[in-house]
Design an enzyme around this catalytic site. Structure first.
Site, PDB file in Angstrom:
ATOM      1  N   HIS A 233       0.817  -1.210   0.000  1.00 24.69           N
ATOM      2  CA  HIS A 233       0.000   0.000   0.000  1.00 24.69           C
ATOM      3  C   HIS A 233       0.846   1.254   0.000  1.00 24.69           C
ATOM      4  O   HIS A 233       0.462   2.276  -0.537  1.00 24.69           O
ATOM      5  CB  HIS A 233      -0.929  -0.001   1.221  1.00 24.69           C
ATOM      6  CG  HIS A 233      -2.160  -0.781   0.977  1.00 24.69           C
ATOM      7  ND1 HIS A 233      -2.528  -1.828   1.758  1.00 24.69           N
ATOM      8  CD2 HIS A 233      -3.070  -0.693   0.001  1.00 24.69           C
ATOM      9  CE1 HIS A 233      -3.642  -2.337   1.283  1.00 24.69           C
ATOM     10  NE2 HIS A 233      -3.991  -1.674   0.216  1.00 24.69           N
TER      11      HIS A 233
ATOM     12  N   CYS B  78      -9.342  -1.842 -27.230  1.00 20.09           N
ATOM     13  CA  CYS B  78      -8.583  -2.005 -25.982  1.00 20.09           C
ATOM     14  C   CYS B  78      -7.143  -2.440 -26.235  1.00 20.09           C
ATOM     15  O   CYS B  78      -6.375  -2.597 -25.304  1.00 20.09           O
ATOM     16  CB  CYS B  78      -9.287  -2.955 -25.027  1.00 20.09           C
ATOM     17  SG  CYS B  78      -9.428  -4.627 -25.662  1.00 20.09           S
TER      18      CYS B  78
ATOM     19  N   ASP C 241      -3.551  -8.486 -31.007  1.00 26.23           N
ATOM     20  CA  ASP C 241      -3.702  -9.772 -31.688  1.00 26.23           C
ATOM     21  C   ASP C 241      -4.258  -9.606 -33.096  1.00 26.23           C
ATOM     22  O   ASP C 241      -3.875 -10.339 -34.009  1.00 26.23           O
ATOM     23  CB  ASP C 241      -4.590 -10.714 -30.866  1.00 26.23           C
ATOM     24  CG  ASP C 241      -3.785 -11.398 -29.774  1.00 26.23           C
ATOM     25  OD1 ASP C 241      -2.646 -11.820 -30.057  1.00 26.23           O
ATOM     26  OD2 ASP C 241      -4.277 -11.484 -28.631  1.00 26.23           O
TER      27      ASP C 241
ATOM     28  N   GLU D 276     -10.424  -9.711 -32.158  1.00 26.92           N
ATOM     29  CA  GLU D 276      -8.956  -9.762 -32.252  1.00 26.92           C
ATOM     30  C   GLU D 276      -8.483 -10.831 -33.223  1.00 26.92           C
ATOM     31  O   GLU D 276      -7.294 -11.137 -33.287  1.00 26.92           O
ATOM     32  CB  GLU D 276      -8.312  -9.911 -30.873  1.00 26.92           C
ATOM     33  CG  GLU D 276      -8.812 -11.068 -30.036  1.00 26.92           C
ATOM     34  CD  GLU D 276      -8.164 -11.122 -28.648  1.00 26.92           C
ATOM     35  OE1 GLU D 276      -7.167 -10.430 -28.402  1.00 26.92           O
ATOM     36  OE2 GLU D 276      -8.671 -11.888 -27.819  1.00 26.92           O
TER      37      GLU D 276
HETATM   38  C1  PEP Z   1      -5.129  -7.410 -27.787  1.00 26.10           C
HETATM   39  O1  PEP Z   1      -4.876  -8.499 -28.306  1.00 26.10           O
HETATM   40  O2  PEP Z   1      -5.119  -6.337 -28.411  1.00 26.10           O
HETATM   41  C2  PEP Z   1      -5.469  -7.339 -26.363  1.00 26.10           C
HETATM   42  C3  PEP Z   1      -5.929  -6.229 -25.824  1.00 26.10           C
HETATM   43  O3  PEP Z   1      -5.276  -8.430 -25.603  1.00 26.10           O
HETATM   44  P1  PEP Z   1      -3.840  -8.954 -25.112  1.00 26.10           P
HETATM   45  O4  PEP Z   1      -2.824  -7.900 -25.426  1.00 26.10           O
HETATM   46  O5  PEP Z   1      -3.983  -9.223 -23.665  1.00 26.10           O
HETATM   47  O6  PEP Z   1      -3.665 -10.193 -25.915  1.00 26.10           O
HETATM   48 MG    MG Z   2      -5.349 -10.332 -27.321  1.00 23.29          MG
END
Ligand code: PEP
Ligand code: MG
Length: 545
Positions: A190, A503, A456, A432
């Site tokens: 913490h 993401c 990915d 992905e």
């Molecule tokens: C991705 O593949 O863009 C993703 C967000 O997942 P990771 O990087 O965990 O494979």
């Molecule tokens: Mg991924």
């Protein structure tokens, strides 16, 4: 000049005089007591006083560091009231007929040793907390001043110590502390979370080389690289001053954006969320004003464990994140193990092409018992916050339907068992694989949202192993093929009235923000430290032009 290397806790630079924090040594005397009941009563009175002090401390700092960070004092209250902890103290008093201070000290040592022996980094970090709580109790029992003393002078200083307890950290006069430099420390305690949230450059784990003889010497703490320079030479000082100027400038600029909308000049709004890998990362997400968690990589629980994490362990981790994010959205991605993320106990066979192999949803659909445990934990945690579920590595509608069928079984089981859970959890998928993007028209009919995993998606579209450094010259992250797949998925999502986010790392690439917004992307989920930078970019755009 002496150069010492440690681990960075917060990225920033500071320079000034080192002040070794002088902690009053606690001397605990062991003595015999005749009336053990009276001694137990004395312990309980001290405990009540301790709890009341912790409540006051919480109220005192919650305004400046926020609820998530002040929560350390709530955790300390819980520790003080913990049945095992109190039983151990009472037991030592009764069986050994000894004083409460001694019983508390011994229990603290035993519990700290137990925490330190655990594999889980988070639990190891709790050793510092149990010692902190116990030291407070002992000070109360010995009628000592419980609050920390700092320097009397008006100087600003770099606080140095062997280690700092969380309560010591927050009680430091923030206006006087330039930074921290500590001999010890694990990055999950913490204390470090607090240092980060206070926005103070901090380097830990400097080791014994960092000696008290450096007290009052001039130093530079480079929290970007984890380096401490004592008596820096002119060249180092000049370089560090420049680094600090740049970092200050950047901070000032971004700070003005806290609390502001992610809105373009012509009024287009989007969500900017943060990606996290563990419950501890929530602090950073909140600190950077993320509107939610767009990707919670749940693998951490599996990768940090020697065996499958239990439903309870997962439930507590997910619940903690959901509660800390209050009503903000938290998207938990189900297990994405395999390929580069391996855990021995899964006993995954060696594969020629692991990235194209047995991973993520493929494991979950063929080993539903593992999947169900995680889904149960997520549905239960969703009762306590705004949680969504996201399935990774989807290539077809059939996979989504299978995953949803297992989720329906889990809900039914929880219903029959009378366990509280949330029924209407939003369910989405990661786009992905090129296959998912190409059939996104069909996929959009069976899910509530899409989130594009560009890491990915790029690997599979360009046939470039993301782990292979030799291929970097070929990895064009702005390749039209990837952008076209994102565009296609966005159109298909909107045709079915569902939202779509990004993401993967590309979401934080501000040279593409305009293109993503023009495509119609609704959300960008980026690492916490990028949230304000992306907001900054969004607010500069005018899509009407
Ligand atoms: C991705 O593949 O863009 C993703 C967000 O997942 P990771 O990087 O965990 O494979
Ligand atoms: Mg991924």
């Amino acid at each position: 000049m002496v150069t010492l290397q440690g681990k960075s806790v917060y990225n920033d630079v500071c320079m000034g005089k080192i002040l070794f924090y002088a902690r009053k040594e606690q001397v605990i005397v062991r003595y015999h007591v005749d009336d053990t009941d009276a001694e137990i009563k004395r312990f309980h009175e001290a405990k009540e006083e301790g709890i009341s002090q912790l409540k006051k401390l919480y109220d005192k700092i919650v305004g400046s560091v926020g609820e998530a960070d002040a929560a350390v004092f709530e955790i300390h209250q819980m520790m003080m009231e913990d049945l095992d902890y109190c039983d151990s103290i009472e037991n030592i008093i009764t069986t050994q007929a000894v004083n409460a201070e001694y019983a508390v000290g011994t229990t603290a040592d035993n519990f700290a040793a137990m925490f330190l022996a655990m594999d889980d980094d988070y639990m190891r970090g709790r050793a510092a907390d149990v010692k902190d709580v116990s030291e407070r109790l002992i000070r109360i029992l010995q009628n000592e001043d419980t609050e920390m003393e700092d320097s009397d002078g008006d100087d600003h200083y770099i606080i140095a110590s062997d280690d700092l307890a969380p309560s010591e950290t927050v009680q430091l006069d923030k206006d006087k502390v330039l930074g921290f430099a500590l001999q010890m420390g694990s990055t999950n305690s913490h204390r470090d979370i607090l240092a980060r949230s206070m926005g103070i450059p901090a380097v830990i784990g400097l080791g014994e080389e960092f000696k008290e003889e450096y007290n009052h010497r001039y130093a530079v703490v480079d929290g970007f690289t984890g380096t401490v320079y004592i008596d820096p030479d002119e060249e180092t000082l000049a370089a560090m001053r420049k680094k600090k100027e740049e970092s200050d400038h950047q901070k000032e600029l971004l700070e003005t954006l806290r609390g502001k909308d992610n809105v373009t000049l012509d009024g287009r709004k989007i969500n900017i969320y943060a990606n996290i890998g563990s419950p501890a990362d929530v602090v950073k997400a909140l600190k950077n004003d993320a509107g939610g968690i767009g990707l919670f990589r749940s693998e951490f629980l599996y990768l940090e464990n020697d065996d499958f994490p239990s439903e309870e362990q997962q439930f507590l981790a997910y619940k903690q994140v959901a509660e800390n994010m209050a009503r903000k959205k938290v998207i938990i991605r189900t297990l994405d193990i395999g390929a580069d993320k391996q855990a021995d106990y899964f006993n995954l066979e060696h594969e020629e092409n692991p990235a194209l192999g047995y991973r993520a949803i493929r494991i979950c659909l063929t080993q539903p018992e593992i999947f169900k445990t995680q889904l149960r934990a997520i549905y239960r945690a969703a009762f306590f916050g705004n949680i969504s579920i996201m399935f990774p590595m989807i290539t077809s509608v059939d996979e989504v339907l299978q995953a949803k069928a297992i989720a329906a079984e889990v809900r039914e089981e929880l219903e029959n068992e009378g366990i509280p859970y949330r029924k209407d959890v939003e369910t989405g998928i990661m786009i992905e694989t090129p296959a998912a993007a190409l059939v996104s028209d069909e996929l959009a009919k069976v899910v509530d949202f899409f989130s594009v995993g560009t890491n990915d998606l790029t690997q599979y579209t360009l046939a470039i192993d993301r782990q292979n450094r030799k291929l970097e010259p070929f990895a064009n992250t702005h390749h039209k093929a990837v952008l076209k797949l994102i565009q296609m998925s966005t159109e298909n999502a909107h045709k079915e009235g569902i939202w779509i986010g990004i993401c993967g790392e590309l979401g934080a690439d501000t040279t593409l923000t305009e293109e993503f917004l023009r495509m119609g992307i609704d959300e960008l989920s980026v690492s916490a430290s990028m949230v304000l930078k992306v907001r900054n970019e969004v607010r500069k755009l005018d899509l009407s032009k």
